[in-house]
Design an enzyme around this catalytic site. Sequence first.
Site, PDB file in Angstrom:
ATOM      1  N   LYS A 109      55.979 -33.966  49.740  1.00 29.39           N
ATOM      2  CA  LYS A 109      56.350 -33.101  50.863  1.00 29.39           C
ATOM      3  C   LYS A 109      57.507 -32.224  50.434  1.00 29.39           C
ATOM      4  CE  LYS A 109      55.228 -32.707  55.320  1.00 29.39           C
ATOM      5  NZ  LYS A 109      53.981 -33.154  55.944  1.00 29.39           N
TER       6      LYS A 109
HETATM    7  N1  GLU Z   1      51.360 -30.802  56.582  1.00 29.94           N
HETATM    8  C1  GLU Z   1      50.114 -31.445  56.858  1.00 29.94           C
HETATM    9  C2  GLU Z   1      50.322 -32.946  57.021  1.00 29.94           C
HETATM   10  O1  GLU Z   1      51.398 -33.390  57.354  1.00 29.94           O
HETATM   11  C3  GLU Z   1      49.036 -31.084  55.845  1.00 29.94           C
HETATM   12  C4  GLU Z   1      49.308 -31.479  54.434  1.00 29.94           C
HETATM   13  C5  GLU Z   1      48.286 -30.933  53.438  1.00 29.94           C
HETATM   14  O2  GLU Z   1      47.298 -30.345  53.841  1.00 29.94           O
HETATM   15  O3  GLU Z   1      48.536 -31.139  52.252  1.00 29.94           O
HETATM   16  O4  GLU Z   1      49.406 -33.696  56.905  1.00 29.94           O
END
Ligand code: GLU
Length: 419
Positions: A109
Amino acid sequence: MSTVVRDVSIFGEAIAYFNEAADLLELDSGMRRILTHPTRQIIFSIPFQRDSGEFEVFTGYRVQYSFARGPGKGGIRFHPGVTLDEVTALAFWMTWKCAVVDLPFGGAKGGVTCDPSTLSSSELERITRRYAAELVEVVGPDKDVPAPDVNTTPQVMAWFMDTYSMHVRQNQPGVVTGKPLEIGGSRGRVEATGRGVTICAMDQMQQMGMDPKRASVAIQGFGNVGMHAARLFAERGCKVVALSDVTGAYCNPKGVDVGAAVAHAAKFRNLEGFTGGERISNAELLLLDCDVLVPAALENVFSAENAAKVKAKLVVEGANGPTTPEAARVFKERGIVVIPDIMGNAGGVTVSYFEWAQDRMGYFWKEAEVNERLEDVLLENLHQIRAIADKRGATLRTAAYTLAIDRVVKALKLRGIYA
Ligand code: GLU
């Protein structure tokens, strides 16, 4: 948004959920130690020039929590509340989320501590490009694949992809997902998280003997998750009784006209001034008399105190980490069923996986195919979670962690610890 103010580590609390499942799996202490440490945490400065000519510096983060099952995967958040602790917790959740739906990814993240509502489009572009440039060596289709999260859009992904591609001197659409269709995005990605929320909710409602046509749904958050979830719940015949965003909540027991709310938000950027419902607070929305409650904003919205007053029978977590461990205990005691974030909002990353696969093939699927495959992936794994929950007498959350941890541990054991 009505988040519960807490002076505790979000990552520390996330580990509490991990431990419950680790106990069920009788995981040894060495494996627990490894899985509760992030592989890599990167912190850097993002100097940029305001349109006024003035220089400012923001802080950027990328946490690559695990590579056990594949490249890192997870969004980038632009928000004033971004901290290393929050990004680490979110990367930790991505690890279990990718594993619970059996994607060939680890977890990661990123974030920038900033308030995008005060930034012009060109300021946002400069910040994004500098953020991407700082990460050139450690991201890539086989290393770590970012995506949208709170306040980051397909346009932000396009700038990220372009910056990375310029640095490596070749077009690399697979370095990020959630891109616009024109440059390697997938059909169905924008609404995938909201669609996933409704797919899980419908299946669980059927399991609980609830008729969707008689069910009322309240949704906190009207961003990419909440808005599409609201639209799709309405499409499936549910009555959406409340919506909300940072400006407040809007409630109508007869049903909010979701189309009108979408049009209002498109015109004014948020729901301020929306007249399709009585104005209440975000905190009140969570306690409304409804069947299904969807927190789709930020973490820590349920404390032990408000969880004791929730009237919904089913909570489907569209946000990451909306339920504190004490609230989870209260929900369990009260028999309120919770589809946890790592399952409830996994639709987004699942279609991110489809996008990454399509980019690598250079061959793009029809929207119906994306949606059909999404439903297959989510339901297959939701059913496995339910079977574990039934067998072990556990909540769906603990069952989801159990399934995910077991998959990551198997990969780690096969690969071995390179020490
Ligand atoms: N931000 C989204 C989540 O928390 C998508 C993450 C992604 O598609 O890699 O799942």
